[in-house]
Design an enzyme around this catalytic site. Sequence first.
Site, short mmCIF file in Angstrom:
data_model
loop_
_atom_site.label_atom_id
_atom_site.label_comp_id
_atom_site.label_asym_id
_atom_site.label_seq_id
_atom_site.Cartn_x
_atom_site.Cartn_y
_atom_site.Cartn_z
N ARG A 63 -8.72 -8.98 -16.43
CA ARG A 63 -9.62 -9.32 -15.59
C ARG A 63 -9.11 -9.60 -13.95
O ARG A 63 -7.77 -9.61 -14.07
CB ARG A 63 -10.13 -10.65 -15.74
CG ARG A 63 -11.22 -10.73 -16.85
CD ARG A 63 -11.54 -11.89 -17.54
NE ARG A 63 -10.61 -12.72 -18.09
CZ ARG A 63 -10.94 -13.90 -18.56
NH1 ARG A 63 -11.95 -14.57 -18.51
NH2 ARG A 63 -9.87 -14.69 -19.11
N ASP A 65 -9.44 -11.39 -10.20
CA ASP A 65 -10.41 -12.43 -9.28
C ASP A 65 -11.24 -11.90 -8.46
O ASP A 65 -11.06 -10.70 -8.12
CB ASP A 65 -9.44 -13.53 -8.56
CG ASP A 65 -8.37 -14.49 -9.53
OD1 ASP A 65 -8.63 -14.57 -10.43
OD2 ASP A 65 -7.54 -14.77 -8.84
N ARG A 210 -1.81 -15.63 -6.86
CA ARG A 210 -1.88 -15.99 -5.75
C ARG A 210 -1.32 -17.30 -5.43
O ARG A 210 -0.61 -17.61 -4.09
CB ARG A 210 -3.48 -16.24 -5.55
CG ARG A 210 -4.07 -14.84 -5.43
CD ARG A 210 -5.70 -14.87 -5.65
NE ARG A 210 -6.22 -15.64 -4.61
CZ ARG A 210 -7.51 -16.14 -4.33
NH1 ARG A 210 -8.49 -15.95 -5.47
NH2 ARG A 210 -8.13 -16.75 -3.36
#
Length: 312
Positions: A63, A65, A210
């Site tokens: 997946r 973000d 991040r």
Amino acid sequence: MTLFYHFDEKIPLTGRLAMGVEYDGTRYCGFQRLNHAASVQASLEGALSKVANEPIQVSASGRTDSGVHATRQIVHFDPPVGRSEKAWIFGANTHLPRDVAVRWVKPVGDDFHSRLCALGRRYRYVLLNQISRPVLERANVTWCRDPLDADAMHRAAQALVGEHDFSSFRAAGCQSKTPWRHMHFVDVKRYGQLVMIDIQGNAFLHHMIRNIAGALVSVGRGAQDEAYIGELLALKNRRKGDVTAPACGLHFVDSVYDERFDLPKEPLGPHLLSFTGEWTGERELPDTPRVAYRRKRSLRHPTAPPEQEASS
């Protein structure tokens, strides 16, 4: 795989198919299908279903973000009908929006699973380090106007290599049952005005890269010393962590599989970095129990319940 070749348009492909997908994630909630927002998965499945004239569902290697890009997202699906290589690629791209594209398709055995067979995932976080704000690159880099010491960032990042509890770098809403992940490598390099954080691991927690990027930028600016990353890691507390870097600079650039699957090799993205001269940028995988387990597992049909892993 060469950059230019002729797609076969006569032989229908049957059985399980693997597919390479590229996308600009700016206007999507991420890859995974959600009911309340636009996703890459929904766009891709809709396009493939039009090619097949029947519903198609895909499984992805990981997946991403909201707002994160990908140059080599690997998916697999079991087509209900036979279509040629050209039909799958050109047909899907005809029906896809301009910010999503299929790059290649390849028949694979039934034992291939894009997520369960992945030995590693690789991301690159790209910072444009200059005084003026970006224009042409604004959607796929993070702008930093303070001078960054890429060498100091690289040295600090080595504390992350290996298997650790990454609680200090996971989002508060992360759904993974364990904060432990194994980082294969973390490199920070400068290419002119671009500073790139290149990171590969078995999997990633929600917002993990991040959050790492935000902390490394603090080191690069001189706001923190090189021991900072190791200190954050040891705290195992996200509340004492650094800022979360913007999604626009993050690119999912590779999923690593056992060589026996023989997936096409491509230039490693993002394309801003193509001038570095790399072709695929492949690295040797670490000799770890997890990699050995995944290699053995890929020899069997992956019908067992998936491991509790999440890929950011």
